[in-house]
Structure formats: C-alpha cells, structure tokens
Motif scaffolding. Structure first.
Motif, short mmCIF file in Angstrom:
data_model
loop_
_atom_site.label_atom_id
_atom_site.label_comp_id
_atom_site.label_asym_id
_atom_site.label_seq_id
_atom_site.Cartn_x
_atom_site.Cartn_y
_atom_site.Cartn_z
N VAL A 172 0.97 -1.11 -0.03
CA VAL A 172 -0.10 0.02 0.06
C VAL A 172 0.72 1.25 0.14
O VAL A 172 0.61 2.36 -0.79
N LEU A 173 1.92 1.18 0.70
CA LEU A 173 2.74 2.33 0.60
C LEU A 173 3.49 2.71 -0.54
O LEU A 173 3.62 3.77 -1.02
N LEU A 174 3.95 1.60 -1.42
CA LEU A 174 4.50 1.72 -2.61
C LEU A 174 3.44 2.19 -3.55
O LEU A 174 3.64 2.77 -4.42
N ALA A 175 2.28 1.67 -3.45
CA ALA A 175 1.21 2.08 -4.50
C ALA A 175 0.72 3.24 -4.29
O ALA A 175 0.15 3.93 -5.28
N ARG A 176 0.77 3.83 -3.20
CA ARG A 176 0.63 5.63 -3.06
C ARG A 176 1.32 6.26 -3.81
O ARG A 176 0.91 7.24 -4.54
N SER A 177 2.57 6.06 -4.28
CA SER A 177 3.58 6.79 -5.02
C SER A 177 3.36 6.42 -6.42
O SER A 177 3.29 7.18 -7.34
N ASP A 178 3.23 5.09 -6.72
CA ASP A 178 3.26 4.61 -7.98
C ASP A 178 2.12 3.11 -8.07
O ASP A 178 2.74 2.04 -7.64
N PRO A 179 1.00 3.34 -8.58
CA PRO A 179 0.11 2.18 -8.51
C PRO A 179 0.71 0.97 -9.58
O PRO A 179 0.26 -0.09 -9.18
N ASP A 180 1.29 1.31 -10.50
CA ASP A 180 1.84 0.37 -11.16
C ASP A 180 3.37 -0.15 -10.75
O ASP A 180 4.16 -0.75 -11.74
N PHE A 181 3.78 -0.06 -9.53
CA PHE A 181 5.25 -0.47 -8.73
C PHE A 181 5.44 -1.99 -9.23
O PHE A 181 6.66 -2.18 -9.59
N LEU A 182 4.47 -2.79 -9.09
CA LEU A 182 5.02 -4.13 -9.54
C LEU A 182 5.33 -4.48 -10.53
O LEU A 182 6.18 -5.23 -10.97
N TRP A 183 4.69 -3.90 -11.63
CA TRP A 183 4.67 -4.18 -13.18
C TRP A 183 5.98 -3.41 -13.68
O TRP A 183 6.97 -4.22 -14.35
N VAL A 184 6.56 -2.44 -13.05
CA VAL A 184 7.58 -1.63 -13.29
C VAL A 184 8.89 -2.56 -12.70
O VAL A 184 9.84 -2.64 -13.28
N ALA A 185 8.73 -3.10 -11.55
CA ALA A 185 9.80 -3.89 -10.97
C ALA A 185 9.97 -5.24 -11.77
O ALA A 185 11.12 -5.48 -11.79
N ILE A 186 8.91 -5.87 -11.84
CA ILE A 186 9.13 -7.03 -12.87
C ILE A 186 10.00 -6.88 -14.28
O ILE A 186 10.68 -7.32 -14.70
N ARG A 187 9.41 -5.60 -14.96
CA ARG A 187 10.03 -5.28 -16.00
C ARG A 187 11.47 -5.07 -16.18
O ARG A 187 12.25 -5.23 -16.90
N SER A 188 11.66 -4.16 -14.91
CA SER A 188 13.16 -3.70 -14.68
C SER A 188 14.00 -4.70 -14.30
O SER A 188 15.21 -4.73 -14.80
N ALA A 189 13.51 -5.90 -13.68
CA ALA A 189 14.30 -7.17 -13.46
C ALA A 189 14.39 -7.96 -14.73
O ALA A 189 15.54 -8.63 -14.67
N ARG A 190 13.88 -7.89 -15.43
CA ARG A 190 13.78 -8.74 -16.78
C ARG A 190 14.92 -7.84 -17.88
O ARG A 190 15.51 -8.51 -18.62
#
Length: 84
Positions: free
Chosen positions: A59-77
């Motif tokens: 929730v804390l991360l989603a407040r700054s960017d709701p798409d943080f999960l997809w950004v993290a997955i893409r940057s890891a790839r």
C-alpha cells in the motif's frame, strides 16, 4: 471533436485496480503466502505478521506509483540492457 458533443468517461476505466489500497496481483500473492504459513504450516502469528507487513508495504508503494509491481518485474527482466 465537435462542439456540443461529449462522451462520459468513467473513473473505472482509468483508475488502477487495487484491493484495499494494494495492487491486485500483489495483494493476492501476499495473501496466498500468508495463508500458506497460517493454514498450511499452522504458524498463525508469523502468517499474520507476513500479511500485515507485506500488505502495508504494498500500500505504501502503491501510493506513489500504483503500477510499481509491473515496473519492478520489467526492470528485473531488462537489467542487463540498462547497466553501465
């Protein structure tokens, strides 16, 4: 666009899909991990702590960017492409 015509745009089309403030995929993954600990291994307190800490962090991360999960997955790839 012609004058006098307008198309209503509902917020549900542009807002991210969140469950209790966290992205849906992250909330499901955290809940599944916590349920596996609590129900499968019968570790009730650690399961509750994992769920509470993980969901709060999401929730804390989603407040700054709701798409943080997809950004993290893409940057890891694509890590090798962006390294110096």
């Amino acid at each position: 666009m012609l004058d006098g015509y307008e198309i209503p745009l509902h917020r549900s089309l542009i807002d991210p899909l969140l469950m209790a403030g966290a992205p849906r995929a992250a909330a499901i993954a955290i809940g599944t991990l916590a349920a596996a600990l609590a129900l499968g291994l019968r570790l009730w307190v650690p399961g509750l702590v994992v769920w509470l800490a993980g969901h709060s962090f999401a929730v804390l991360l989603a407040r700054s960017d709701p798409d943080f999960l997809w950004v993290a997955i893409r940057s890891a790839r694509h890590r090798e492409h962006l390294s110096c």
